[in-house]
Scaffold this active site. Structure first.
Site, PDB file in Angstrom:
ATOM      1  N   LYS A 280       6.366 -39.977 105.127  1.00  0.00           N
ATOM      2  CA  LYS A 280       6.522 -40.186 103.688  1.00  0.00           C
ATOM      3  C   LYS A 280       6.055 -41.590 103.305  1.00  0.00           C
ATOM      4  O   LYS A 280       6.026 -42.487 104.143  1.00  0.00           O
ATOM      5  CB  LYS A 280       8.001 -40.049 103.310  1.00  0.00           C
ATOM      6  CG  LYS A 280       8.488 -38.636 103.265  1.00  0.00           C
ATOM      7  CD  LYS A 280       9.890 -38.563 102.696  1.00  0.00           C
ATOM      8  CE  LYS A 280      10.399 -37.139 102.692  1.00  0.00           C
ATOM      9  NZ  LYS A 280       9.707 -36.242 101.752  1.00  0.00           N
ATOM     10  N   ARG A 354      12.561 -25.994 105.363  1.00  0.00           N
ATOM     11  CA  ARG A 354      12.362 -24.541 105.481  1.00  0.00           C
ATOM     12  C   ARG A 354      12.354 -24.100 106.933  1.00  0.00           C
ATOM     13  O   ARG A 354      12.684 -22.967 107.253  1.00  0.00           O
ATOM     14  CB  ARG A 354      11.087 -24.139 104.736  1.00  0.00           C
ATOM     15  CG  ARG A 354       9.833 -24.764 105.272  1.00  0.00           C
ATOM     16  CD  ARG A 354       8.645 -24.608 104.339  1.00  0.00           C
ATOM     17  NE  ARG A 354       8.698 -25.545 103.206  1.00  0.00           N
ATOM     18  CZ  ARG A 354       7.797 -25.565 102.234  1.00  0.00           C
ATOM     19  NH1 ARG A 354       6.805 -24.694 102.238  1.00  0.00           N
ATOM     20  NH2 ARG A 354       7.890 -26.432 101.253  1.00  0.00           N
TER      21      ARG A 354
HETATM   22  N1  BES Z   1      13.508 -33.539 101.489  1.00  0.00           N
HETATM   23  C1  BES Z   1      12.241 -33.306 100.914  1.00  0.00           C
HETATM   24  C2  BES Z   1      12.316 -32.890  99.440  1.00  0.00           C
HETATM   25  C3  BES Z   1      12.835 -33.935  98.489  1.00  0.00           C
HETATM   26  C4  BES Z   1      11.953 -34.775  97.835  1.00  0.00           C
HETATM   27  C5  BES Z   1      14.176 -34.049  98.218  1.00  0.00           C
HETATM   28  C6  BES Z   1      12.428 -35.725  96.962  1.00  0.00           C
HETATM   29  C7  BES Z   1      14.657 -34.990  97.344  1.00  0.00           C
HETATM   30  C8  BES Z   1      13.794 -35.835  96.707  1.00  0.00           C
HETATM   31  C9  BES Z   1      11.507 -32.208 101.676  1.00  0.00           C
HETATM   32  O1  BES Z   1      11.777 -32.136 103.025  1.00  0.00           O
HETATM   33  C10 BES Z   1      10.044 -32.485 101.534  1.00  0.00           C
HETATM   34  O2  BES Z   1       9.632 -33.517 101.970  1.00  0.00           O
HETATM   35  N2  BES Z   1       9.329 -31.585 100.909  1.00  0.00           N
HETATM   36  C11 BES Z   1       7.932 -31.758 100.686  1.00  0.00           C
HETATM   37  C12 BES Z   1       7.275 -30.412 100.842  1.00  0.00           C
HETATM   38  C13 BES Z   1       5.780 -30.483 100.840  1.00  0.00           C
HETATM   39  C14 BES Z   1       5.297 -31.160 102.103  1.00  0.00           C
HETATM   40  C15 BES Z   1       5.241 -29.083 100.723  1.00  0.00           C
HETATM   41  C16 BES Z   1       7.747 -32.295  99.278  1.00  0.00           C
HETATM   42  O3  BES Z   1       8.486 -31.904  98.377  1.00  0.00           O
HETATM   43  O4  BES Z   1       6.881 -33.146  99.094  1.00  0.00           O
HETATM   44 ZN    ZN Z   2      10.569 -33.449 104.212  1.00  0.00          ZN
END
Ligand code: BES
Ligand code: ZN
Ligand code: ZN
Length: 501
Positions: A280, A354
């Site tokens: 991230k 997921r």
């Molecule tokens: N935990 C995150 C989602 C999230 C983002 C929660 C911001 C709270 C605040 C999740 O694991 C994630 O990183 N999802 C990705 C999915 C993408 C790679 C398809 C996302 O939302 O960017």
């Molecule tokens: Zn994630």
């Protein structure tokens, strides 16, 4: 905080603040009118002088009103009388607490319970008021040497009829139990990831069987167990972390038929989500400690169910692990055989939620569940779609989604139904395996995530709540949501649900 009720209009004690309402065009509520007469029209004169005309969110704080012993009188604008509804009641209470919490008021006589809200009775009005008041007065003090506290200590709710006494007693009992659980959820969710790891959460879960020995049994599944179960997707996510992946299974049994199929809740418990190899951005990365909020909601929900002794069989699962990166991480390109047998090609290691949940959705089949609800901070896309006040709901069952939407409405945990489109499911085709973990669409991410999960949620009614936006906000921290919704859903299922109107 102490909560009680009475039938009085005038309080003999002088240190109390009474709270009354005024509608549009300076129309006082019933009690407001009575107090105004006692004050020889002083209240209405002050309203006229102040320019307050009863619009929503307006307020006026009066001191030493003639003939009235209340030390203060807080008048809240409630808008159009005929259009007064759930949301306006909630907004008015939030406004009241914002005003009160910065004063030295210790005791409140709360008269908004006299207002009519379509289809909702005194039970709901008192319970909701308690939940909102406790919610607003929450502070996370654990790591502050200087603790913040508020002066307010007691709330007295006005009720107008003898026959409402029982409803008021139940409302106070349930309101306090639910508020305590919300506080527990916030306290856990706000903990830093160096303290709140998988073993912390499984230790908390394990202790529940000592607190509620008659009804709760807890099983913790560790990495060795998961290997035997072939939960390879779940294991891959937590593989690089120093903190072992642990899944806590909290079984609550209190249905008169012990074989009654359980309702199962699965909470995503990623105690820190770095994104893994698909790292991230560093901006706000600290907020990824909140990626376990759903697990903490499931924990708090089990506490609330046990406290309220609901006559149900419920299983709460905290699916905990940490998504880190290093030499032993899972990588983009890996192909993993999930517990269900479906082979998943990893495209992005940040879509880890997921992968954990898909194996748990397969695992729970052994419980022969009536309903499975997974809750997860699953996608940033859900925040973009719905903001941070609305949960995303997706389901394979119309009846279940209707029930959840109804509970959402009554509880004030706003929720919006998003479709699981068959056509979208085809977008998960993989060149090398059965499916990919993300497709290359850059829109509709919340729905696509649910589409992925729907490959695994088979043979039971299933709903998925994406709480990425609602579980925490950057300025206030964890919210404890959607616990209000879930407990409302279970109260209804218990059939001991109090008539709301
Ligand atoms: N935990 C995150 C989602 C999230 C983002 C929660 C911001 C709270 C605040 C999740 O694991 C994630 O990183 N999802 C990705 C999915 C993408 C790679 C398809 C996302 O939302 O960017
Ligand atoms: Zn994630
Ligand atoms: Zn995540």
């Amino acid at each position: 905080m102490e909560f009680t009720f009475n039938f009085n209009i005038l309080d003999k004690k002088t240190n109390t603040c009474a709270i009354i309402s005024v509608f549009k065009n300076k129309e006082l509520s019933n009690i407001g009118n009575k107090l105004n007469i006692i004050s020889n029209n002083y209240i209405l004169c002050e309203i006229n002088n102040s320019g307050l005309n009863g619009k929503i969110n307006q307020s006026l704080l009066l001191h030493n009103v003639p003939n009235i012993k209340y030390k203060r009188l807080l008048i809240i604008g409630c808008g159009n009388k005929k259009k007064f509804n759930i949301n306006k009641y909630i907004n008015s209470i939030n406004k009241i607490i914002n005003i009160i919490k910065n004063t030295n008021i210790k005791k409140i006589h709360f008269f908004l319970t006299e207002l009519n809200i379509y289809k909702l009775n005194i039970y709901w009005k008192i319970r909701k008021a308690i939940e909102l008041i406790e919610d607003k007065l929450y502070v996370f003090n654990k790591f502050k040497n200087k603790k913040k506290t508020f002066n307010i200590k007691k709330i007295i709710f006005y009720i107008n009829k003898e026959k409402n006494i029982n409803l008021a007693i139940i409302a106070i009992k349930q309101g306090i139990a639910i508020s305590n659980s919300i506080k527990i959820v916030k306290d856990i969710s706000n903990l830093p990831p160096n303290i709140c790891n998988s073993s912390y959460l499984s230790m908390r879960s394990y202790r529940l069987q000592d607190i509620f020995p008659d009804k709760i049994k807890v099983f913790n599944i560790n990495e060795k167990d998961m290997k035997k179960l072939e939960m390879n997707a779940y294991l891959s996510v937590g593989r690089e972390s120093e903190n072992e992946s642990l899944m806590s299974i909290i079984k609550y049994s209190n249905h008169k038929n012990i074989n009654k199929k359980p309702i199962v809740f699965i909470g995503k418990g990623v105690t820190f989500d770095s994104g893994g190899i698909s790292l991230k951005n560093h901006y706000k990365m600290d907020e990824m400690k909140y990626d376990m909020c759903a697990a903490s909601v499931v924990y708090g929900l089990m506490v609330a169910i046990a406290k309220l002794e609901l006559p149900l069989n419920v299983i709460g699962i905290l699916a905990c692990c940490e998504n880190m990166l290093g030499g032993n991480s899972y990588r983009p390109g890996d192909i993993i055989k999930t517990m269900s047998g479906i082979n998943v090609e990893i495209i992005n290691t940040d879509a880890e939620g997921r992968l954990i949940i898909c194996d748990v959705l397969t695992y729970v089949k052994r419980f022969n569940p009536e309903i499975v609800i997974d809750i997860a901070t699953l996608t940033g896309a859900c925040i973009i779609a719905l903001g941070n006040k609305i949960n995303g709901l997706m389901s394979n069952s119309n009846t279940l989604s209707k029930e959840l939407l109804n509970s959402a409405k009554i509880s004030g945990d706003c929720t919006w139904l998003l479709p699981i489109k068959e056509e979208y499911k085809k977008k998960f085709n993989s060149k090398f395996a059965d499916i990919v973990n993300i497709n290359n669409n850059n829109s509709g991410g919340a729905i696509f995530a649910a589409c992925f999960l729907s490959y695994f949620a088979k043979n039971y009614k299933w709903a998925h709540l994406d709480i990425a936006g609602t579980s925490h906000y950057n300025n206030i921290g964890a919210t404890g949501r959607p616990l209000y919704l879930l407990i409302q859903f279970l109260l209804k299922k218990s059939k001991i649900d109090i008539p709301l109107y």
